[in-house]
Scaffold this active site. Structure first.
Site, PDB file in Angstrom:
ATOM      1  CB  CYS A  41       8.200   2.988   2.376  1.00 14.66           C
ATOM      2  SG  CYS A  41       7.241   2.641   3.609  1.00 14.66           S
ATOM      3  NE  ARG A  73       7.358   7.366   8.671  1.00 20.31           N
ATOM      4  CZ  ARG A  73       6.758   5.927   8.933  1.00 20.31           C
ATOM      5  NH1 ARG A  73       7.238   5.055   9.450  1.00 20.31           N
ATOM      6  NH2 ARG A  73       5.574   5.317   8.014  1.00 20.31           N
ATOM      7  N   GLY A 106      11.887  15.935  -9.662  1.00 19.57           N
ATOM      8  CA  GLY A 106      12.253  16.505  -9.222  1.00 19.57           C
ATOM      9  C   GLY A 106      13.192  15.996  -7.982  1.00 19.57           C
ATOM     10  CG  LEU A 125       9.900   8.701 -15.968  1.00 19.18           C
ATOM     11  CD1 LEU A 125      11.329   7.924 -15.374  1.00 19.18           C
ATOM     12  CD2 LEU A 125       9.856   8.305 -17.093  1.00 19.18           C
ATOM     13  CG  LEU A 181      -0.393   0.362   2.372  1.00 18.28           C
ATOM     14  CD1 LEU A 181      -0.263   1.458   3.262  1.00 18.28           C
ATOM     15  CD2 LEU A 181      -1.260  -0.486   3.590  1.00 18.28           C
ATOM     16  NE  ARG A 182      -0.196   3.830  -4.884  1.00 19.44           N
ATOM     17  CZ  ARG A 182      -1.330   4.186  -5.443  1.00 19.44           C
ATOM     18  NH1 ARG A 182      -1.089   4.605  -6.369  1.00 19.44           N
ATOM     19  NH2 ARG A 182      -2.338   3.378  -5.384  1.00 19.44           N
TER      20      ARG A 182
HETATM   21  C1  UGA Z   1       6.096   3.528  -1.395  1.00 17.61           C
HETATM   22  C2  UGA Z   1       5.788   2.283  -2.273  1.00 17.61           C
HETATM   23  O1  UGA Z   1       5.218   2.713  -3.361  1.00 17.61           O
HETATM   24  C3  UGA Z   1       4.786   1.531  -1.849  1.00 17.61           C
HETATM   25  O2  UGA Z   1       3.866   0.609  -3.359  1.00 17.61           O
HETATM   26  C4  UGA Z   1       5.536   0.623  -0.737  1.00 17.61           C
HETATM   27  O3  UGA Z   1       3.691  -0.691  -0.050  1.00 17.61           O
HETATM   28  C5  UGA Z   1       4.745   1.641   0.496  1.00 17.61           C
HETATM   29  O4  UGA Z   1       6.332   2.355  -0.006  1.00 17.61           O
HETATM   30  C6  UGA Z   1       6.336   0.708   1.552  1.00 17.61           C
HETATM   31  O5  UGA Z   1       6.924   0.273   1.666  1.00 17.61           O
HETATM   32  O6  UGA Z   1       5.378   0.569   2.613  1.00 17.61           O
HETATM   33  P1  UGA Z   1       4.597   5.589   0.103  1.00 17.61           P
HETATM   34  O7  UGA Z   1       5.807   5.467   0.693  1.00 17.61           O
HETATM   35  O8  UGA Z   1       3.407   5.632   0.634  1.00 17.61           O
HETATM   36  O9  UGA Z   1       4.996   4.247  -0.622  1.00 17.61           O
HETATM   37  O10 UGA Z   1       5.096   6.762  -0.831  1.00 17.61           O
HETATM   38  P2  UGA Z   1       5.286   6.710  -2.730  1.00 17.61           P
HETATM   39  O11 UGA Z   1       4.310   7.108  -3.179  1.00 17.61           O
HETATM   40  O12 UGA Z   1       6.021   5.330  -3.460  1.00 17.61           O
HETATM   41  O13 UGA Z   1       6.428   8.066  -2.243  1.00 17.61           O
HETATM   42  C7  UGA Z   1       7.526   7.621  -2.206  1.00 17.61           C
HETATM   43  C8  UGA Z   1       8.337   8.805  -2.443  1.00 17.61           C
HETATM   44  O14 UGA Z   1       8.813   9.535  -3.878  1.00 17.61           O
HETATM   45  C9  UGA Z   1       7.532   9.718  -1.989  1.00 17.61           C
HETATM   46  O15 UGA Z   1       8.419  11.253  -2.047  1.00 17.61           O
HETATM   47  C10 UGA Z   1       7.116  10.813  -3.844  1.00 17.61           C
HETATM   48  O16 UGA Z   1       7.589  12.438  -3.379  1.00 17.61           O
HETATM   49  C11 UGA Z   1       8.527  10.405  -3.999  1.00 17.61           C
HETATM   50  N1  UGA Z   1       7.874  10.346  -5.799  1.00 17.61           N
HETATM   51  C12 UGA Z   1       6.982   9.462  -5.999  1.00 17.61           C
HETATM   52  C13 UGA Z   1       8.671  10.732  -6.873  1.00 17.61           C
HETATM   53  O17 UGA Z   1       9.940  11.455  -6.161  1.00 17.61           O
HETATM   54  N2  UGA Z   1       8.463  11.108  -8.140  1.00 17.61           N
HETATM   55  C14 UGA Z   1       7.519  10.193  -8.640  1.00 17.61           C
HETATM   56  O18 UGA Z   1       7.870   9.969  -9.531  1.00 17.61           O
HETATM   57  C15 UGA Z   1       6.959   9.385  -7.344  1.00 17.61           C
END
Ligand code: UGA
Length: 438
Positions: A264, A334, A257, A254, A154-155
């Site tokens: 996570c 975090r 930024g 992709l 989950l996100r």
């Molecule tokens: C992430 C994974 O996406 C989930 O599948 C996983 O279950 C979860 O970790 C976990 O291990 O429990 P999450 O930490 O909620 O989920 O956040 P993401 O949506 O993955 O985003 C992570 C970071 O990447 C954020 O800081 C976001 O701003 C950044 N991001 C995301 C980017 O810089 N560029 C993108 O294109 C996408």
């Protein structure tokens, strides 16, 4: 079927609520009494869209309760989901697995006959097998309780959707232990065609860390391209769009930024490296160190850009940071890139003001020296520089003319590449974005 969920953080609280929504009787267990009391009152201790009404519904109808009595939960439920944290150790890359160990030790001696313990926490490969032996050694004779691993994908910000409509269900087990039980738990998702993959324990653990490592790598890949674009006059947003049309690459994750943060991705890529080093596989995921570094460099680059836009002087300038959470629709700070940049500018003497629609309190606890304001208009009044660092939807639609009439200087850094650049420029703003040149 009665279900217990051990640990009521982002993962556990969501899982407990969703299990109740699926019709099971559920107890959520946590050592933190204050958290238990709040949840029992129907209050979610963090921000997650849609979660609180569903929590209320099931607390009120009696299907969902919360407790700090692990022993009672151990004897009561048939299936126990372990959802406790595995944070990064202080001064090390590796994950601290002591909470999962404590959960298994607390459950094992009191389990009912045939009970199933289902690990959901993200753990270093090899942990589940070790925990299964630990559990088997402690269960009462002829209990036949066992342990399987069922990683969670989950996100934050989409937690309900991801739990109720997962894109795959992975069960790590030995033979078919626990498979029928988990098919019953996830019957709804299975009926709607969700793939159900049964693997060994190790593969299940690896699916989770490999998925997060892949996502982190994809983000750092495009951010590395950002560095190249900045040096050569390329535009990373146009580049990402063009790359994304190749179906083999795809456009998701992709987004160039400020890079990734949260509880996570950063800790999982570090724990994966630490585990591989322990296994003598020093080279296998060595690239993840580079992924981490590219990610950290985006923060440093943003600070440098702020410095540059302020004519080399940060001290006593009113710098407004829009966003403190690690991503929108979350109050989680975090390893938040936004808060990290705010801290660094504060340390250089900037008069830093932070506004976030949800994360003010968690941010204040982490970085108490920064100034936090509740209203957006209050934040940008008199600003010398704005930095958009978490792409909340309200920041994406800011009106450059309205904001421009309140600031001291029309200067903005778009740290997430979400603003319509021509519109801001037409309104007289100097806008700089990561990976897009001057
Ligand atoms: C992430 C994974 O996406 C989930 O599948 C996983 O279950 C979860 O970790 C976990 O291990 O429990 P999450 O930490 O909620 O989920 O956040 P993401 O949506 O993955 O985003 C992570 C970071 O990447 C954020 O800081 C976001 O701003 C950044 N991001 C995301 C980017 O810089 N560029 C993108 O294109 C996408």
């Amino acid at each position: 079927m009665k279900i217990s969920v051990i640990g009521t953080g982002y993962l556990g609280a969501t899982h407990a609520v969703c299990m109740a929504e699926l019709g099971f009787d559920v107890v959520g267990v946590d050592v933190d009494q204050s958290k238990v009391l709040r949840l029992q009152r129907g209050e979610v201790p963090f921000f997650e869209p849609g979660l609180e009404p569903l929590l209320r519904k099931h607390v009120e109808n009696g299907r969902l309760t919360f407790s700090s009595d692990l022993q009672a939960a151990a004897g009561w439920a048939d299936v126990h989901f372990v959802c406790v944290g595995t944070p990064q150790r202080t001064n090390a890359l590796s994950a601290d697995t002591s909470y999962v160990e404590q959960a298994v030790d607390g459950l094992a001696p009191h389990l009912a006959p045939g009970a199933l313990v289902v690990g959901k926490s993200t753990v270093p490969v090899g942990t589940a097998a070790r925990l299964r032996e630990r559990l088997r050694a402690q269960v009462a004779p002829r209990t036949h309780a066992d342990l399987v691993w069922n990683p969670e994908f989950l996100r934050e910000g989409h937690a309900l959707h991801d739990t109720l409509h997962p894109d795959r269900i992975v069960v790590g087990t030995e033979g078919d232990v626990g498979v029928a039980t988990l098919r019953e738990v996830y019957a709804g998702a299975l009926e709607s065609g969700t793939p159900f993959l049964v693997t060994g324990l190790e593969t299940a653990e690896l699916v989770k860390v490999a998925a997060n490592a892949f996502l982190a790598t994809k983000i750092s890949f495009i951010n590395a391209m950002s560095e190249v674009c900045e040096a050569t006059g390329g535009d990373v947003v146009a580049l990402a769009e063009a790359l994304g049309h190749d179906e083999r690459i795809g456009s998701r994750f992709l987004g160039a930024g400020l890079g990734f943060g949260g509880g996570c991705l950063p800790k999982d890529i570090r724990a994966f490296q630490a585990r591989c080093i322990e296994l003598g596989l020093n080279r296998s995921v060595a690239f993840l160190a580079e992924v981490d570094e590219v990610n950290q460099r985006r923060r440093a680059r943003t600070v440098a850009l702020a410095h540059e836009m302020l004519g080399g002087r940060v001290k006593d300038r009113r710098i407004v940071v829009l966003g403190a959470a690690f991503k929108p629709d979350s109050d989680d700070v975090r390893d938040s890139p936004a808060l990290d940049v705010a801290d660094q500018l504060y340390m250089r003497g900037g008069d830093v003001v932070v506004h976030d629609p949800q994360a003010t309190e968690p941010a204040r606890r982490r970085s108490p020296d920064l100034v936090y304001v509740d209203s957006l208009a209050e934040a940008y009044a008199g600003a010398d520089l704005l930095l958009l660092l978490t792409e909340w939807s309200e920041f994406r639609v800011l009106d450059p003319a309205v904001v421009g009439s309140r600031v001291r200087q029309r200067k903005i850094v778009d740290g997430r590449n979400v603003l319509p650049v021509p519109e801001w420029e037409r309104a007289g703003w100097q806008l700089r974005a990561l990976g897009r040149g001057a």
